[in-house]
Write a protein that holds these residues in place. Structure first.
Motif, short mmCIF file in Angstrom:
data_model
loop_
_atom_site.label_atom_id
_atom_site.label_comp_id
_atom_site.label_asym_id
_atom_site.label_seq_id
_atom_site.Cartn_x
_atom_site.Cartn_y
_atom_site.Cartn_z
N GLU A 1 0.80 -1.23 0.00
CA GLU A 1 0.00 0.00 0.00
C GLU A 1 0.84 1.28 0.00
OE1 GLU A 1 -2.47 -0.42 3.40
OE2 GLU A 1 -3.86 -1.85 2.45
N SER A 2 2.04 1.24 0.59
CA SER A 2 2.80 2.48 0.76
C SER A 2 3.82 2.74 -0.34
CB SER A 2 3.53 2.45 2.11
OG SER A 2 4.50 1.42 2.14
N GLU A 3 4.05 1.75 -1.22
CA GLU A 3 5.11 1.97 -2.21
C GLU A 3 4.62 1.72 -3.64
OE1 GLU A 3 8.79 0.15 -1.06
OE2 GLU A 3 8.54 0.76 1.02
N TRP B 1 8.94 -7.10 -4.50
CA TRP B 1 10.13 -7.57 -5.20
C TRP B 1 11.22 -6.49 -5.22
CZ3 TRP B 1 5.58 -9.98 -5.97
CH2 TRP B 1 5.61 -11.36 -6.12
N ARG B 2 11.12 -5.54 -4.27
CA ARG B 2 12.13 -4.49 -4.18
C ARG B 2 13.49 -5.12 -3.87
NH1 ARG B 2 12.30 0.77 -3.81
NH2 ARG B 2 10.03 0.94 -3.77
N GLY B 3 14.49 -4.71 -4.60
CA GLY B 3 15.83 -5.25 -4.40
C GLY B 3 16.09 -6.53 -5.20
N GLY C 1 19.40 -1.89 2.39
CA GLY C 1 18.94 -0.50 2.29
C GLY C 1 17.74 -0.36 1.37
N LEU C 2 17.71 -1.12 0.30
CA LEU C 2 16.60 -1.09 -0.64
C LEU C 2 15.31 -1.63 -0.01
CD1 LEU C 2 18.05 -2.30 -4.07
CD2 LEU C 2 16.79 -0.19 -3.67
N GLN C 3 15.44 -2.67 0.79
CA GLN C 3 14.27 -3.37 1.31
C GLN C 3 13.73 -2.79 2.61
OE1 GLN C 3 15.70 -7.42 1.50
NE2 GLN C 3 15.26 -7.80 -0.66
N SER C 4 14.53 -1.94 3.29
CA SER C 4 14.09 -1.37 4.56
C SER C 4 13.41 -0.02 4.34
CB SER C 4 15.29 -1.18 5.49
OG SER C 4 16.20 -0.23 4.93
N ARG C 5 12.89 0.55 5.41
CA ARG C 5 12.32 1.89 5.32
C ARG C 5 13.43 2.88 4.98
NH1 ARG C 5 8.27 2.58 10.53
NH2 ARG C 5 6.69 1.06 9.88
N PRO C 6 13.13 3.93 4.22
CA PRO C 6 14.18 4.91 3.89
C PRO C 6 14.63 5.64 5.15
CG PRO C 6 12.02 5.68 3.18
CD PRO C 6 11.85 4.25 3.58
N PRO C 7 15.92 5.99 5.24
CA PRO C 7 16.41 6.71 6.43
C PRO C 7 15.79 8.10 6.53
CG PRO C 7 18.07 6.65 4.69
CD PRO C 7 16.96 5.74 4.26
N PRO C 8 15.79 8.71 7.74
CA PRO C 8 15.19 10.04 7.94
C PRO C 8 15.72 11.09 6.97
CG PRO C 8 15.74 9.03 10.05
CD PRO C 8 16.32 8.15 9.00
N LYS D 1 11.49 9.21 1.11
CA LYS D 1 11.67 8.83 -0.29
C LYS D 1 12.47 7.52 -0.38
CE LYS D 1 13.62 10.41 -4.69
NZ LYS D 1 14.44 11.46 -5.36
N PRO D 2 11.85 6.44 -0.86
CA PRO D 2 12.56 5.16 -0.90
C PRO D 2 13.62 5.13 -2.01
CG PRO D 2 10.42 4.95 -1.93
CD PRO D 2 10.46 6.33 -1.32
N PHE D 3 14.61 4.29 -1.81
CA PHE D 3 15.63 4.09 -2.83
C PHE D 3 15.04 3.30 -4.00
CE2 PHE D 3 18.20 4.36 1.12
CZ PHE D 3 19.03 5.42 0.78
N LYS D 4 15.53 3.56 -5.19
CA LYS D 4 15.04 2.86 -6.38
C LYS D 4 16.02 1.79 -6.88
CE LYS D 4 11.18 5.12 -6.77
NZ LYS D 4 9.88 4.42 -6.58
#
Length: 335
Positions: free
Chosen positions: A166-168, A175-177, A238-245, A250-253
């Motif tokens: 729902e959030s991404e 299948w992120r990462g 880093g790709l699969q976790s929540r983006p850092p503050p 904004k998530p990594f692509k």
């Protein structure tokens, strides 16, 4: 008997043995898996930056364990364990199954009693690992999210999966990462390729290894693979976790984007952060996995042989019973 070859399992039997050994090994060292994930996703704070009250900072493996226990209790060291073991079971089942299949097909195609060379062994392992990753990466994504959730936001496996969807990027978020994971198939490829080569060099001609011998080979091969692929492991987490503050949600692509972010904010050496617990976990897990897998394979061989014998005895008994009934039913005039 001397010179007697070791019975072989079917791909299914090898997969079950491998998955069982992997689950047992990972369950024993799960806190190290949790700690290495937390170390790999945290971003080093710059001097003068305002500290966040709800974000724990870990200086080392021991420091992380102490802070987690202090804040969440001993149970905090096992947060997300159910999902992690599910992922371990599914990944290893798929890997050992496809590795057994592709290796058997290769050996049948070349029609040679000699074992494959190092390059072929690595290629077979990589092919099996790629297939396994495609089917099992959603569980790894959910597990990584669970391991990095703050105490007040802990969610179950299903809820965490729904949050990712729902959030991404919808279902593709599970299948992120994947690209990084496909590249990382060289890790198990190096691991199992090195295991086979080390086994032939250190214990030439020996089929049934002792537990300590399998542990030693597993630990050595995993250490080599981990050191070679650690930057990619950090990028995948880093790709699969929540983006850092610092990313403002904004998530990594791509894993390249993760690596650039780490280098810009923490330096090149931070691509190897968490390598201490990563290697320690790898040494223990791979050693225990190979040790238990060898035992589990022998157990399954004995079990399958027993079931086959029981099946034959039952069939023979049915044949004898039918023959006996047929004999007694023959009319006296025909005897």
């Amino acid at each position: 008997m001397a010179g007697q070859s070791k019975p072989t399992l079917s791909p299914w039997g090898s997969a079950v043995a491998g998955a069982t050994g992997a689950v047992l090994a990972n369950a024993m060292v799960y806190p190290l898996d949790l700690v290495k994930t937390k170390l790999q996703v945290q971003v080093k704070q710059k001097e003068g930056a305002e500290k966040s009250d709800d974000l724990d900072r870990y200086e080392s493996t021991v420091d992380a364990i102490n802070k987690i226990v202090e804040k969440e209790g001993v149970s905090g060291l096992y947060s997300g364990m159910a999902g992690a073991l599910l992922g371990v079971a599914s990944t290893n089942f798929a890997y050992f199954y496809w590795y057994s299949v592709v290796r058997t097909l290769y050996m049948a195609s070349v029609k040679s009693p000699k074992p494959p060379g190092t390059a072929i062994e690595l290629s077979l392992g990589a092919a099996a690992g790629a297939v396994a990753q495609i089917f099992t990466i959603p569980v790894a994504v959910i597990t990584t999210r669970q391991q990095t959730q703050p105490k007040g936001e802990k969610k179950g496996l299903i809820e965490t999966g729904r949050e990712v969807v729902e959030s991404e990027d919808g279902w593709s978020g599970l299948w992120r990462g994947l690209k990084a994971s496909l590249i990382l198939v060289v890790n198990p490829a190096i691991t199992y390729g090195a295991y086979q080569r080390l086994k032939e060099v250190i214990f030439p001609g020996k089929n049934n290894l002792k537990p300590w011998e399998a542990f030693l080979l597993g630990a050595m091969s995993k250490a080599l693979a981990t050191i070679a692929t650690q930057p990619l492991i950090v990028a995948k987490v880093g790709l699969q976790s929540r983006p850092p503050p610092e990313r403002n949600g904004k998530p990594f692509k791509t894993f390249g984007e993760v690596m650039k972010f780490i280098i810009d904010n923490e330096g090149v050496l931070s691509l190897f952060k968490g390598i201490g617990p990563q290697i320690l976990k790898g040494l223990l897990v791979q050693g225990l996995l190979m040790m238990t897998k060898e035992r589990m394979e022998l157990l399954f061989i004995v079990l399958f042989a027993y079931l086959q014998r029981m099946k034959k005895e039952k069939l023979q008994k049915a044949v004898d019973t039918a023959a006996s009934k047929a004999k007694t039913s023959v009319p006296a005039t025909l005897k």
